[in-house]
Design a protein around this motif. Structure first.
Motif, PDB file in Angstrom:
ATOM      1  N   GLY A  54     -72.307 -75.814   6.674  1.00 32.22           N
ATOM      2  CA  GLY A  54     -73.355 -76.494   7.072  1.00 32.22           C
ATOM      3  C   GLY A  54     -73.542 -77.488   7.372  1.00 32.22           C
ATOM      4  N   ASN A  55     -72.594 -78.446   8.119  1.00 37.76           N
ATOM      5  CA  ASN A  55     -72.782 -79.934   8.449  1.00 37.76           C
ATOM      6  C   ASN A  55     -73.595 -80.763   7.200  1.00 37.76           C
ATOM      7  OD1 ASN A  55     -71.763 -80.060  10.872  1.00 37.76           O
ATOM      8  ND2 ASN A  55     -73.387 -78.469  11.606  1.00 37.76           N
ATOM      9  N   ASP A 100     -72.482 -71.980   0.536  1.00 38.28           N
ATOM     10  CA  ASP A 100     -73.985 -72.100   0.818  1.00 38.28           C
ATOM     11  C   ASP A 100     -73.940 -72.748   2.112  1.00 38.28           C
ATOM     12  OD1 ASP A 100     -76.599 -72.671   0.702  1.00 38.28           O
ATOM     13  OD2 ASP A 100     -76.405 -74.299  -0.705  1.00 38.28           O
ATOM     14  N   VAL A 101     -73.986 -72.054   3.146  1.00 37.92           N
ATOM     15  CA  VAL A 101     -73.914 -72.394   4.503  1.00 37.92           C
ATOM     16  C   VAL A 101     -75.079 -73.014   5.007  1.00 37.92           C
ATOM     17  CG1 VAL A 101     -73.462 -71.950   7.039  1.00 37.92           C
ATOM     18  CG2 VAL A 101     -72.152 -70.751   5.231  1.00 37.92           C
ATOM     19  N   ASN A 102     -76.192 -72.519   4.457  1.00 40.31           N
ATOM     20  CA  ASN A 102     -77.772 -73.029   4.908  1.00 40.31           C
ATOM     21  C   ASN A 102     -78.227 -74.005   4.191  1.00 40.31           C
ATOM     22  OD1 ASN A 102     -77.554 -71.061   7.227  1.00 40.31           O
ATOM     23  ND2 ASN A 102     -78.240 -69.557   5.903  1.00 40.31           N
ATOM     24  N   GLY A 103     -77.567 -74.509   3.036  1.00 38.19           N
ATOM     25  CA  GLY A 103     -78.346 -75.399   2.176  1.00 38.19           C
ATOM     26  C   GLY A 103     -79.450 -75.029   1.560  1.00 38.19           C
ATOM     27  N   ASP A 104     -79.610 -73.690   1.331  1.00 36.97           N
ATOM     28  CA  ASP A 104     -80.978 -73.106   0.558  1.00 36.97           C
ATOM     29  C   ASP A 104     -80.582 -72.873  -0.883  1.00 36.97           C
ATOM     30  OD1 ASP A 104     -79.318 -70.907   1.144  1.00 36.97           O
ATOM     31  OD2 ASP A 104     -80.932 -69.918   2.520  1.00 36.97           O
ATOM     32  N   GLY A 105     -79.450 -73.008  -1.333  1.00 37.77           N
ATOM     33  CA  GLY A 105     -79.119 -72.704  -2.541  1.00 37.77           C
ATOM     34  C   GLY A 105     -78.722 -71.196  -2.675  1.00 37.77           C
ATOM     35  N   LYS A 106     -78.438 -70.496  -1.334  1.00 34.19           N
ATOM     36  CA  LYS A 106     -78.087 -68.995  -1.570  1.00 34.19           C
ATOM     37  C   LYS A 106     -76.696 -68.838  -0.856  1.00 34.19           C
ATOM     38  CE  LYS A 106     -82.695 -67.152  -1.404  1.00 34.19           C
ATOM     39  NZ  LYS A 106     -83.650 -66.314  -0.531  1.00 34.19           N
ATOM     40  N   ALA A 107     -75.581 -68.494  -1.711  1.00 33.14           N
ATOM     41  CA  ALA A 107     -74.392 -68.431  -1.093  1.00 33.14           C
ATOM     42  C   ALA A 107     -74.133 -67.269  -0.349  1.00 33.14           C
ATOM     43  CB  ALA A 107     -73.258 -68.445  -2.195  1.00 33.14           C
ATOM     44  N   GLU A 108     -73.459 -67.532   0.844  1.00 37.03           N
ATOM     45  CA  GLU A 108     -73.053 -66.443   1.786  1.00 37.03           C
ATOM     46  C   GLU A 108     -71.800 -65.947   1.547  1.00 37.03           C
ATOM     47  OE1 GLU A 108     -74.329 -67.303   5.532  1.00 37.03           O
ATOM     48  OE2 GLU A 108     -76.530 -67.800   5.126  1.00 37.03           O
TER      49      GLU A 108
END
Length: 642
Positions: A54-55, A100-108
């Motif tokens: 997620g950069n 956590d790719v999107n940085g929202d605390g939700k692991a994918e």
């Protein structure tokens, strides 16, 4: 990005060559990481590597454990440690990971294949690692889809989603009690096959005298039938516990109930009662896997088994055992899906659970909710479970002191009082909707004391007390020594604060005498897991910009009686008296008081009269979203996720 990219060279040809090498490294399709030292400090990461997480900011120069904290418990870091220690390369194929790719605390979920190669110094010593990773998620999912048919896979995913939601919403507890000497967290993971789901449970009940009852169980079979039996057993167990029976009678009665219930025979269960005051756990079992006890700095262990047969089978005799517990002990209750894995020996599975338990027990500064997530991730690191996993963590706590604060009855003192309350709640891991509700109600009660009690007097004291009783009820009291002004006598119609308190709390009692006013607030804790919100500072801030549909204002800090007089004129000018479509972002509002609610109602009415529109952006889980739901603000303006 290479660490060497930050340095230059005086030779143009050499510099050009370096740039070409950097560009080639950046454009590699494979994910490439370079680490230095035993802490695996990132010294190089190409574009594909940075994009895969997620950069994130500040990747270089930091240990990979800090860059990717969610990877803890997934056995990734131990692999790096082993290659660094042994100097032997290692390969892995299609390994399941949660990132956590999107940085929202939700692991994918994803799958990767990798090669780990040691980097050697001139003398042959290992100085770092090179990791080359290939994202195999697409190929794994494609292969699964090819085997079962894409359409069927889509139908199964939809069916699994609905079954999981039905199980969790209707058959598992929506909230867990919060008691002075204990903290609970729980998770439920469904099996890899939709047809396997449905028969596991966990539960926790406050017995009303400071003791806590915990249960976990597993019904034979799967599907809706097993789920229905699970619900019956759990309900019967709750009734026996609340009737005051001791554990020996509880488990005996449950076995008798199972004999009269079709499909209940063979179910397993573990039932325990924690007495924090005595530091004692009493437990019994109907052939259920043993409880795990993990202590910081020590190896995790299984508590001695309490002998007993599965429910409705055998003679129906069950042993009751006791174990001493102490502060910071972590007790783990689980169903057999956590240790029963195809292709893995029971001994290895049991040892794996103990290893994961020891890791999370050592994380004393981490919330129990986060530790529960990490433990589950560790259990699932080898792939989806063949059976459901019910997981419940119980941490023993020293009962802590209550809160007692007295401040002068001035508006500039309320921010500090709110911060003290936030800190007190956070220390006890009271979070989610419970924390939001308490902060809103106390904020209104203290604001009322400042605005009304001392309206025509010199500011006197405002006192806040808070404590958690042994039933799990949070008791708060706000007192002042000023005058009482009923809402109907307020010339500006400020009755919304009391309504907001009543909506947020279970009970609100207002007592006023010649000596002042006392507001008693009560809320039974256990609102269930909620999004953890970083409250941020209370200092007011505003950023004004322009969006596609009109002006946009982002507010920061507290919107209460001391700041609305500053905010409202700005919003009026920005919307040209309501003639424009105005968007107000409340995501970073730490506290929204009834005075702020009233302001937004007024702005919405002005916009409607002038032909404009007011839109509030209030992400779910924030103070603003919660208050809007309680006050009906969302019925008049659009409250949407940011």
């Amino acid at each position: 990005m290479l660490a060497s990219e930050r340095t230059g060279s005086g030779d143009p040809e050499e510099s050009e060559g370096n740039q070409e090498r950097i560009a080639a490294f950046e454009d590699l399709p494979a994910i490439v990481w370079a680490f230095a030292g035993p802490r695996h400090v990132v010294v190089a990461a190409n574009r594909a590597a940075r994009a895969s997480i997620g950069n994130r900011r500040e990747v270089l120069g930091r240990p990979i454990r800090e860059v990717m904290p969610e990877a803890a418990g997934q056995h990734i870091f131990p692999l790096l440690d082993e290659v660094y220690r042994t100097g032997k390369p290692m390969r892995g194929e299609e390994r399941r990971v949660l990132i956590d790719v999107n940085g929202d605390g939700k692991a994918e979920e994803g799958y990767v294949s990798f090669s780990l190669v040691p980097r050697l110094a001139a003398g042959g010593a290992v100085i770092g690692l090179l990791a080359m990773v290939t994202d195999a998620t697409g190929s794994v999912r494609g292969r699964l889809a090819a085997q079962a048919g894409e359409q069927r896979m889509s139908e199964l995913r939809d069916e699994e989603h609905h079954i999981v939601r039905a199980l969790q919403d209707s058959l598992l507890p929506t909230a867990l009690p919060v008691l002075p000497g204990a903290r609970l967290a729980a998770r439920y993971a469904t099996a890899g096959s939709v047809l396997s789901a449905g028969g596991d449970w966990y539960d926790a009940i406050s017995l009303g005298d400071g003791r806590l009852a915990i249960s976990v169980g597993d019904v034979v079979g799967s599907g809706p039938g097993a789920a229905a039996v699970m619900g019956q057993l759990r309900s019967a167990l709750t009734a026996y516990l609340l009737a005051g029976m001791d554990l020996a009678e509880v488990i005996t009665r449950l076995g008798e109930f199972a004999r009269q219930t079709p499909q209940a025979a063979g179910a397993t269960a573990c039932v325990a009662v924690l007495d924090p005051a005595r530091g004692e756990l009493t437990y019994t079992s109907a052939a259920h896997p043993p409880i795990v006890r993990a202590r910081p700095g020590r190896q995790a262990e299984y508590l001695p088994r309490a002998a007993g047969t599965p429910l409705a089978l055998g003679a129906g005799e069950f042993e009751v055992r006791k174990a001493e517990v102490a502060a910071d002990d972590l007790l783990i209750f689980y169903s057999d899906g956590a240790v029963d894995r195809t292709g893995q020996s029971p001994h290895r599975s049991a040892a794996g659970l103990l290893a994961c338990a020891a890791e999370v027990a050592a994380e004393l500064e981490t919330s129990l909710e986060s530790r529960c997530d990490r433990l589950l991730a560790g259990l699932l690191s080898s792939g989806p479970p063949e059976d459901d996993i019910a997981l419940l963590l119980l941490r023993i706590q020293e009962p802590s002191a209550g809160l007692h604060r007295t401040v002068p009855g001035r508006s500039d003192q309320l921010g500090g009082l709110r911060r003290d309350l936030r800190d007190w709640l956070a220390e006890r891991e009271i979070d989610g909707e419970d924390a939001l509700a308490v902060q809103i109600a106390v904020g209104e009660a203290t604001a009322n004391a400042v605005e009304h009690a001392y309206a025509d007097l010199e500011p006197g004291p405002v006192t806040l007390t808070a404590d958690l009783d042994q039933t799990g009820t949070l008791r708060l009291t706000v007192t002042d020594s000023g005058n009482w002004r009923p809402p109907s006598e307020d010339p500006q119609g400020r009755g919304r604060g009391l309504l907001l308190m009543q909506a947020a709390m279970d009970t609100v009692r207002v007592r006023h005498t010649e000596d002042g006013t006392t507001i008693d607030l009560r809320r039974r804790l256990g609102a269930g897991p909620g999004r953890e919100v970083e409250p941020g500072p209370d200092e007011l801030g505003m950023d004004i910009g322009h969006g596609a549909h009109g002006p946009e204002v982002r507010l920061h800090g507290a919107i209460d009686s001391t700041t609305v007089d500053l905010v409202q004129p700005v919003l009026r000018r920005t919307s040209r008296g309501g003639a424009l479509a105005l968007t107000v972002d409340l995501a970073e509002v730490s506290y929204l008081a009834s005075a702020g609610v009233r302001m937004f109602f007024e702005l919405a009415a002005e916009a409607e009269a002038a032909g404009g529109r007011l839109v509030l952006c209030a992400p779910e889980g924030t103070s603003a979203s919660y208050v809007a739901r309680l006050t009906g603000l969302d019925a008049y303006v659009e409250v949407r996720a940011n």
